[in-house]
Design an enzyme around this catalytic site. Structure first.
Site, PDB file in Angstrom:
ATOM      1  N   SER A 109       1.264  -1.465   0.021  1.00  0.00           N
ATOM      2  CA  SER A 109       0.056  -0.374   0.259  1.00  0.00           C
ATOM      3  C   SER A 109       1.348   1.166  -0.181  1.00  0.00           C
ATOM      4  O   SER A 109       2.223   1.553   0.713  1.00  0.00           O
ATOM      5  CB  SER A 109      -0.930  -0.551   1.065  1.00  0.00           C
ATOM      6  N   GLY A 142      -0.159   4.542   0.765  1.00  0.00           N
ATOM      7  CA  GLY A 142      -1.234   5.294   1.015  1.00  0.00           C
ATOM      8  C   GLY A 142      -1.933   6.878  -0.916  1.00  0.00           C
ATOM      9  O   GLY A 142      -2.998   4.925  -1.256  1.00  0.00           O
ATOM     10  N   GLY A 168      -2.556   4.031  -4.482  1.00  0.00           N
ATOM     11  CA  GLY A 168      -2.909   2.838  -3.958  1.00  0.00           C
ATOM     12  C   GLY A 168      -2.042   2.156  -3.884  1.00  0.00           C
ATOM     13  O   GLY A 168      -1.333   1.872  -2.646  1.00  0.00           O
ATOM     14  N   GLY A 215      -5.104   1.155   5.644  1.00  0.00           N
ATOM     15  CA  GLY A 215      -4.019  -0.195   5.449  1.00  0.00           C
ATOM     16  C   GLY A 215      -5.609  -1.521   5.515  1.00  0.00           C
ATOM     17  O   GLY A 215      -5.388  -2.162   5.429  1.00  0.00           O
ATOM     18  N   ASP A 216      -6.443  -1.323   6.597  1.00  0.00           N
ATOM     19  CA  ASP A 216      -6.600  -2.151   7.747  1.00  0.00           C
ATOM     20  C   ASP A 216      -7.557  -2.546   6.968  1.00  0.00           C
ATOM     21  O   ASP A 216      -8.331  -3.619   6.332  1.00  0.00           O
ATOM     22  CB  ASP A 216      -7.166  -1.805   9.052  1.00  0.00           C
TER      23      ASP A 216
END
Length: 309
Positions: free
Chosen positions: A214, A216, A219, A245-246
């Site tokens: 990831s 930010g 994408g 992210g989760d």
């Protein structure tokens, strides 16, 4: 069932302010306290998507009691294992543009408590379709903890996702998790590589079956057995990126449950991650934004070469 592992569960306290200014006194607009840690956030999002979930990890002391009470209030299945030491707290300050976090180290876990957890986890893994191992390890937990749990999960037929960094992630690679999901900082901390594609390939070479990095607002990049893709949201989202992210991990776990093709998994994970930034708290997402962005995600195939997995 999606079983999430949060060995370093926390009571997350979120403050909102108009602007965060170093060395200044701030008037807080709102305060929210809820059960947190990466795996708890994953479970919240997965449950909101309609999946049966369960939360396991450690909880101790008054903070642990507060964590369990909030899980019950949220309707999340609590399979946390008790420890004698006090669970940690985190503080996140959100100013509408970004977020700043302060994280305590967590409780000291005894050898007997880790053994009790592994026994409990083995029982839960029997009923799980996907196991998600997320976040930092509290003091006292062995560095190969995620490798041990991935191995147990696979023996019981569950597929696995690991979201960690550094030595705990490097140790987990030996167990060959189905998906590893670092962000750029975690990728660098783990393999010393800042470029997502090269870093993703390095993690695959070390044992990961698939890697999603990831980046930010830029994408996600996926290096998989079906090919390599980069997915980008249609626009930059302002808000609280703490649980983005989760949310991506929750979508990836859901994709494993449904055995969805990688391009669809990546679109869903990118859209859900962006929609989580638009929500005020980690573990939540803006549902209309998610459904809108699912069809707006830009997906580029970088390499059609299949990995030998």
């Amino acid at each position: 069932m999606i079983l999430t592992v949060t060995l370093n569960a926390a009571l997350d306290v979120t403050y909102t302010v108009d602007a965060l200014v170093p060395y200044a006194t701030h008037r807080i607009g709102s305060v929210t306290a809820r059960a947190g840690g990466k795996g708890v956030n994953v479970a919240r999002v997965a449950a909101a998507l309609g999946h049966e979930t369960a939360v396991t990890g450690f909880a101790g002391g008054a903070t642990g009691t507060a964590i369990r009470a909030e899980l019950a209030a949220a309707g999340l299945r609590d399979e946390l294992v008790a420890v004698a030491a006090e669970s940690r707290r985190t503080a996140t300050v959100v100013d509408g543009v970004d977020a700043t976090g302060f994280h305590e180290p967590g409780p000291e876990v005894r050898t007997t408590e880790w053994s009790a957890f592994c026994a409990s986890f083995a029982g839960l893994a029997r009923a799980a379709h996907v196991v998600v191992c997320s976040g930092s390890l509290p003091p006292g937990v062995p560095l190969d903890a995620y490798a041990v749990l991935v191995d147990i999960a696979r023996r019981h037929g569950a597929r696995t996702v690991v979201d960690a960094e550094g030595s705990s992630l490097r140790a987990a690679l030996a167990a060959r998790p189905d998906i590893v999901k670092p962000n750029l900082a975690e990728l660098t901390a783990t393999v010393g590589i800042t470029e997502p594609l090269a870093g993703g390939r390095a993690l695959c070479a070390a044992g990961a079956r698939s890697v999603v990095v990831s980046s930010g607002p830029d994408g996600l990049l996926a290096v998989t057995g079906e090919g390599t893709w980069r997915a980008r949201p249609p626009r930059r989202i302002r808000g609280n990126p703490t649980g983005a992210g989760d949310a991506a991990v929750a979508a990836l776990a859901a994709g494993l449950v449904h055995d969805a093709p990688w391009p669809r998994r990546l679109r869903d994970a990118t859209a859900l991650s962006a929609a989580a930034v638009a929500a005020p708290l980690a573990g939540e997402f803006d549902a209309p934004a998610y459904h809108r962005m699912r069809v707006e995600i830009s997906l580029e195939e970088l390499d059609a070469t299949h990995l030998d997995r």
